[in-house]
Design a protein around this motif. Structure first.
Motif, short mmCIF file in Angstrom:
data_model
loop_
_atom_site.label_atom_id
_atom_site.label_comp_id
_atom_site.label_asym_id
_atom_site.label_seq_id
_atom_site.Cartn_x
_atom_site.Cartn_y
_atom_site.Cartn_z
N PRO A 167 -2.35 -8.84 11.24
CA PRO A 167 -0.97 -8.55 11.63
C PRO A 167 -0.46 -7.19 11.17
CG PRO A 167 -1.02 -10.06 9.78
CD PRO A 167 -2.45 -9.80 10.13
N SER A 168 -1.27 -6.44 10.40
CA SER A 168 -0.84 -5.10 10.01
C SER A 168 -2.11 -4.26 9.86
CB SER A 168 -0.09 -5.12 8.67
OG SER A 168 -1.01 -5.40 7.63
N ARG A 169 -1.95 -2.93 9.89
CA ARG A 169 -3.13 -2.05 9.74
C ARG A 169 -3.57 -1.93 8.29
NH1 ARG A 169 -3.71 3.04 11.35
NH2 ARG A 169 -5.75 2.74 12.31
N GLY A 200 -2.44 -8.77 6.42
CA GLY A 200 -3.68 -8.05 6.75
C GLY A 200 -4.77 -8.27 5.70
N TRP A 201 -4.42 -8.14 4.42
CA TRP A 201 -5.42 -8.30 3.35
C TRP A 201 -5.88 -9.75 3.27
CZ3 TRP A 201 -4.87 -5.01 -1.74
CH2 TRP A 201 -4.70 -3.67 -1.40
N THR A 202 -4.92 -10.65 3.37
CA THR A 202 -5.27 -12.08 3.32
C THR A 202 -6.22 -12.41 4.47
OG1 THR A 202 -3.29 -12.78 2.14
CG2 THR A 202 -4.29 -14.42 3.59
N ILE A 215 0.82 -14.51 -2.23
CA ILE A 215 2.23 -14.58 -2.66
C ILE A 215 2.99 -13.39 -2.10
CG2 ILE A 215 3.83 -14.63 -4.62
CD1 ILE A 215 1.65 -15.69 -6.37
N ASP A 216 4.13 -13.66 -1.54
CA ASP A 216 5.03 -12.60 -1.09
C ASP A 216 6.43 -13.19 -1.00
OD1 ASP A 216 4.31 -9.70 0.67
OD2 ASP A 216 6.36 -10.46 0.60
N LYS A 217 7.40 -12.28 -1.02
CA LYS A 217 8.78 -12.74 -0.81
C LYS A 217 9.00 -13.07 0.66
CE LYS A 217 10.31 -9.83 -4.58
NZ LYS A 217 10.90 -8.54 -4.98
N SER A 236 7.70 -14.05 -6.17
CA SER A 236 7.31 -12.75 -6.69
C SER A 236 5.93 -12.83 -7.34
CB SER A 236 8.32 -12.27 -7.74
OG SER A 236 7.78 -11.13 -8.39
N GLY A 237 5.10 -11.86 -7.03
CA GLY A 237 3.77 -11.79 -7.64
C GLY A 237 3.85 -11.63 -9.16
N PHE A 238 4.96 -11.07 -9.64
CA PHE A 238 5.09 -10.86 -11.08
C PHE A 238 5.44 -12.16 -11.82
CE2 PHE A 238 5.95 -6.58 -9.34
CZ PHE A 238 4.88 -5.93 -9.94
N SER A 253 -3.57 -6.60 -4.95
CA SER A 253 -2.13 -6.36 -4.90
C SER A 253 -1.81 -5.15 -4.04
CB SER A 253 -1.56 -6.13 -6.30
OG SER A 253 -0.22 -5.65 -6.17
N ASP A 254 -0.93 -5.41 -3.09
CA ASP A 254 -0.41 -4.33 -2.24
C ASP A 254 1.12 -4.36 -2.34
OD1 ASP A 254 -0.77 -2.20 -0.46
OD2 ASP A 254 -0.90 -3.46 1.33
N MET A 255 1.61 -4.92 -3.49
CA MET A 255 3.06 -5.08 -3.68
C MET A 255 3.73 -3.71 -3.76
SD MET A 255 3.65 -8.05 -6.53
CE MET A 255 2.45 -7.48 -7.73
C1 LIG Z 1 2.75 -2.99 2.18
S1 LIG Z 1 3.31 -4.59 2.31
C2 LIG Z 1 1.84 -5.50 2.11
C3 LIG Z 1 0.97 -5.51 3.32
C4 LIG Z 1 -0.14 -6.52 3.20
N1 LIG Z 1 -1.10 -6.15 2.17
C5 LIG Z 1 -0.90 -6.69 4.49
O1 LIG Z 1 -2.09 -6.44 4.52
O2 LIG Z 1 -0.29 -7.10 5.47
C6 LIG Z 1 4.10 -4.84 0.78
C7 LIG Z 1 4.60 -6.22 0.55
O3 LIG Z 1 4.94 -6.34 -0.81
C8 LIG Z 1 5.92 -7.34 -0.89
N2 LIG Z 1 6.50 -7.33 -2.24
C9 LIG Z 1 7.27 -6.39 -2.83
N3 LIG Z 1 7.58 -6.77 -4.09
C10 LIG Z 1 6.97 -7.96 -4.29
C11 LIG Z 1 6.90 -8.87 -5.39
N4 LIG Z 1 7.51 -8.61 -6.54
N5 LIG Z 1 6.18 -9.98 -5.25
C12 LIG Z 1 5.53 -10.27 -4.08
N6 LIG Z 1 5.59 -9.45 -3.01
C13 LIG Z 1 6.30 -8.33 -3.11
C14 LIG Z 1 6.83 -7.03 0.27
O4 LIG Z 1 7.59 -8.15 0.62
C15 LIG Z 1 5.83 -6.62 1.34
O5 LIG Z 1 5.53 -7.69 2.19
#
Ligand SMILES: C[S@@+](CC[C@H](N)C(=O)[O-])C[C@H]1O[C@@H](n2cnc3c(N)ncnc32)[C@H](O)[C@@H]1O
Length: 323
Positions: A167-169, A200-202, A215-217, A236-238, A253-255
């Protein structure tokens, strides 16, 4: 010959003599990040032409370099034929990074064996044959290095893309990372994917057969959430405490977060010792926090790279084998 020096003259004076082989290294700045590379290399910078930076001394770690020419030398040439013979006598495969005299450089390259620049299929191993880089530094002067840090032309990895499922690049970042490190999640392994939406990563890790705790918001794209080996949690991942999670094979992590916050989190995971491999995007603000990047680079057994599709961000990688 315009735009030869993009760096202020006092910091990168024009040189009238060429540095000796063995005394310098050439760094190719990631596209758009020359200033970051120059900051990283500091006082070792000798000269800059477009994205090529000559710096004194042996190759040093440089996250903002897309490729590093590890063993460069200047070769005077009198003709196109002589240039091609000089390069061929060193090794077979060469990539031209043209900065000037483009037509003459192209004619030299045409006389060299063809090097395929076809996109890769994910899963194929990175090329094992050495790929040298060269440029025409002056009309009659080659700058060439048979050894480079990347086996890809200018350090850029191109894939046959999947334009339907992910779903994303962002998936391309993981494809490239797994190709560079020569391993990836496999069935039976557990991956944490923090900041996973839209998925995308998942999708990459789940397609490889591993189990993903994501995990994501925000929610995942429905086709990714529906994969049988994906468990998604909104949050939150944290908030995830490594003491309450068992053995993890991959921490992804791509947070979007401050680099120091991510550094604190991975430090906790490393200290606890229950995670084998890490792939994390270091997201940078408008002003690059070089000190924060250096803190990641200082983590033993790890490296910081600028992937082909990283923008103003870097990827921190730490594999179990390298520790
Ligand atoms: C660049 S996108 C990730 C793209 C994802 N890796 C993919 O392949 O589709 C960044 C994501 O980080 C999430 N994010 C930001 N802060 C976060 C947190 N504290 N905990 C979890 N997710 C968070 C945002 O909601 C957003 O969906």
């Amino acid at each position: 010959m315009k735009d030869k020096f993009l760096f202020p003259a006092p910091l990168a004076p024009r040189r009238h003599s060429c540095p000796q082989e063995g005394s310098f290294t050439v760094y190719l700045a990631a596209d758009g990040f020359l200033d970051d590379l120059l900051t990283e290399l500091g006082a070792s910078v000798l000269e800059v032409r477009e994205r090529l930076v000559l710096a004194s001394g042996a190759p040093q770690k440089a996250a903002w370099a897309q490729n590093i020419w590890k063993n460069p030398r200047f070769l005077p040439i009198a003709s196109i034929g002589e240039a091609a013979r000089a390069l061929s006598s060193i090794q077979r495969n060469w990539h031209l990074h043209s900065i000037d005299w483009h037509r003459r450089a192209a004619l030299i390259q045409q006389k060299l064996p063809h090097v395929s620049a076809r996109p890769m299929t994910f899963g194929d191993a990175a090329p094992s044959a050495p790929l040298g880089s060269w440029t025409l530094w002056d009309q009659n002067l080659l700058l060439a290095s048979p050894d480079c840090t990347s086996p890809f032309p200018d350090g850029m990895v191109a894939f046959h893309e999947n334009r339907t499922d992910p779903p994303s690049r962002a998936y391309l970042k993981l494809w490239e990372t797994f190709t560079l490190i020569g391993k990836h999640p496999v069935p039976g392994e557990l991956c944490l994917d923090l900041g996973s939406a839209p998925g995308g990563w998942t999708w990459v890790a789940a397609s490889l057969g591993a189990h993903i705790f994501s995990i994501d918001k925000a929610p995942l794209a429905p086709n990714v959430e529906a994969m049988p080996n994906v468990s998604h949690c909104i949050g939150s991942g944290f908030a995830l405490d490594p003491r309450h999670v068992g053995q993890v094979d991959w921490f992804l992590s791509d947070m979007i977060c401050y680099p120091d916050r991510l550094h604190e989190a991975v430090t906790r995971w490393i200290e606890l010792g229950n995670c084998k491999n890490f792939v994390c995007t270091i997201k940078l603000q408008a002003e690059t926090d070089h000190e924060a990047v250096a803190r990641f680079a200082a983590i033993p057994g790890s490296r910081v790279v600028h992937l082909s599709c990283n923008k103003h961000e870097l990827t921190w990688i730490r594999c179990a084998e390298d520790v």
